[in-house]
Design an enzyme around this catalytic site. Structure first.
Site, PDB file in Angstrom:
ATOM      1  N   LYS A  80      11.041  11.446  -4.485  1.00 32.26           N
ATOM      2  CA  LYS A  80      11.928  11.584  -5.631  1.00 32.26           C
ATOM      3  C   LYS A  80      12.228  10.212  -6.221  1.00 32.26           C
ATOM      4  O   LYS A  80      12.477   9.243  -5.499  1.00 32.26           O
ATOM      5  CB  LYS A  80      13.219  12.277  -5.199  1.00 32.26           C
ATOM      6  CG  LYS A  80      14.186  12.571  -6.344  1.00 32.26           C
ATOM      7  CD  LYS A  80      15.426  13.268  -5.818  1.00 32.26           C
ATOM      8  CE  LYS A  80      16.409  13.597  -6.925  1.00 32.26           C
ATOM      9  NZ  LYS A  80      17.614  14.286  -6.420  1.00 32.26           N
ATOM     10  N   SER A 156      18.897  18.355  -8.448  1.00 35.05           N
ATOM     11  CA  SER A 156      18.239  17.287  -9.174  1.00 35.05           C
ATOM     12  C   SER A 156      16.866  16.923  -8.611  1.00 35.05           C
ATOM     13  O   SER A 156      16.137  16.130  -9.215  1.00 35.05           O
ATOM     14  CB  SER A 156      19.125  16.035  -9.182  1.00 35.05           C
ATOM     15  OG  SER A 156      19.333  15.536  -7.870  1.00 35.05           O
ATOM     16  N   SER A 180      21.251  19.354  -4.537  1.00 32.70           N
ATOM     17  CA  SER A 180      20.069  18.891  -5.261  1.00 32.70           C
ATOM     18  C   SER A 180      18.750  19.044  -4.535  1.00 32.70           C
ATOM     19  O   SER A 180      17.696  18.916  -5.147  1.00 32.70           O
ATOM     20  CB  SER A 180      20.256  17.430  -5.677  1.00 32.70           C
ATOM     21  OG  SER A 180      21.245  17.316  -6.668  1.00 32.70           O
TER      22      SER A 180
END
Length: 472
Positions: A80, A156, A180
């Protein structure tokens, strides 16, 4: 033979050991898959094919000599774009960060994967600074769901979830400050886990403080356990990092799968929390999971923990953290931020120290409440998200009347406040889109969550309720 891009990390390592497949072949297959699928899904903000193939060739050489570097040698992985990766920019979905600087350090989880021989194929998308539960940002646009590209991947860690689900690398490390990892994993039909705070070390420290966790994302629980064995454990840069269990997570999951039973576990099934409304199809799928857990030997009882919605305390902590993230930006840079992020930053900047400490008090009280709850129950079962994935590119479902993403994630952020381990297990479909069932344990119960998740997921696969994502 299954296409390499559709294989799990565990299957890839076994194929390397048996010489049925090489890391070069696997990496090339994943890169081809990215080239085919990512123009639609937009899960990656950075792909470095040449560097990945060079890493794969070095891995192939190690395997040919019978000297693999570690547990992930030759396995394609993604990271990420909130986690520092040496030699690659970490732009966090923001126009406010320049790629033209030295990127000299790995985040702890990235460093551990590098040491274990993983092949880094790229960085995955995030909403700007990871601020919301869907994935779109001013830098790279909208990330979409592999099950239906008109819908959101969640966030996210939406890029990581979409990449794993679509076969664009079997493993990813995401972050979870309010759901997330679990939100996008549920929306994309994969497994995702938020371990106990400190289980996976973080550096630099998150401006969102001790709400922020890192977590594994994979198509199977076995793969997540493999990744946990790699990325957990102390790092001198994170003073809150915890020790790993001596036996390892893979061994615990293997033992649980060999037993195939959850006998002796006391599981509380909460169809809702704090009165949150749940889509009927989602509710039916999670209720079916409760029944399956009972058939697997667990003692399942409908029981609500009984706490009030802590959303205002969460907002105080989360919005204050967001304001801290951008405090160094000038007016022109601030004006280029995601408009929703601008709004919460203004709210966070207006919070007083007493308001912040009041939210901390509420958080601590919730932790005590859940600690007592888990004296009676080993696990709590809830929906992960009360609705299936909705339209991509918006923060809240159209027509819902909700203002912020926390309005549709009532089952995730409470357990960031309490720092408990929580995982989402694919539980079937609602309207053709994935549903997740969340399992929560007391703090430090990470192994228990993985063991129960593995047995549950195996049973769901055996019954044909779920597979291993849209690639499987």
């Amino acid at each position: 033979m299954t296409e390499p891009y559709a294989m799990t990390a565990t299957e890839l390592v076994a194929a390397y050991e048996s010489k049925e497949l090489s890391p070069v072949e696997a990496t090339a297959s994943v890169l081809d898959r990215i080239e085919a699928a990512d123009p639609v899904l937009n899960a990656y903000c950075l792909v470095e094919a040449d560097a990945a193939m060079e890493e794969a060739r070095r891995s192939e050489d190690r395997w040919s000599r019978g000297e693999p570097a570690g547990l992930l040698d030759g396995v394609p992985v993604s990271i990420k774009d909130l986690l520092y990766t040496r030699g690659r920019p970490t732009l966090r979905g923001s126009l406010s960060i320049s790629a033209e600087r030295e990127w000299a350090e790995d985040a702890p989880s990235v460093a551990r994967m590098r040491e274990q021989g993983a092949v880094f194929v790229g960085k995955t998308t995030t909403p700007e600074f990871g601020w919301k539960g869907v994935t779109d940002n001013p830098l790279t646009g909208i990330t979409r769901n592999p099950w239906n590209p008109s819908t959101t991947s969640g966030g996210s860690s939406g890029g990581s979830a979409a990449a794993v689900a679509a076969g664009m690398a079997p493993l990813s490390v995401g972050t979870d400050g309010g759901g997330s990892v679990r939100i996008p994993a549920a929306f994309c039909g994969i497994f995702g886990m938020k371990p106990t705070y400190g289980r996976i070390p973080l550096y630099p420290a998150s401006p969102f403080g001790t709400l922020a966790h890192a977590g594994p994302m994979a198509r199977t629980v076995e793969d997540a356990a493999l990744l946990m064995d790699v990325v957990t454990g102390p790092d001198s840069r994170d003073w809150s990092a915890l020790e790993s269990p001596r036996g390892g997570y893979r061994a615990a999951v293997a033992e649980a799968l060999a037993m195939g039973s959850l006998a002796g576990l006391r599981i509380a099934y909460a169809p809702t929390l704090a009165g949150a409304e749940v889509d009927p199809e989602v509710a039916a799928r999670v209720e079916a999971v409760a029944g399956l857990l009972e058939r697997l030997g667990a003692d399942v009882e409908t029981a609500d923990p009984g706490f009030a919605d802590p959303v205002e305390a969460y907002h105080t902590l989360w919005f204050s953290g967001a304001a801290k993230v951008v405090e160094q930006l000038g007016p022109e840079q601030f004006a280029r931020l995601d408009p929703g992020l601008q709004e919460i930053c203004r709210e966070g900047a207006a919070k007083s120290a007493l308001e912040y400490l009041g939210a901390v008090d509420e958080r601590m009280a919730l932790g005590v409440w859940m600690g007592r709850f888990h004296e009676t129950y080993d696990l709590l079962l809830t929906p992960t998200i009360p609705i299936p994935a909705f339209e991509a590119g918006v923060e809240v479902p159209p027509g819902s009347g909700l203002r912020r993403w926390t309005g549709w994630t009532p089952f995730t952020y409470p357990f960031n406040l309490t720092q408990q381990p929580a995982a989402t297990v694919p539980a079937g479909l609602a309207g053709g889109l994935p549903v997740g069932a969340q399992l929560v344990a007391a703090r430090h119960g990470d192994e228990l969550v993985l063991r129960a998740s593995a047995v549950l997921h195996a049973a769901l696969c055996a019954e044909g309720v779920v597979g291993t994502g849209p690639v499987g």
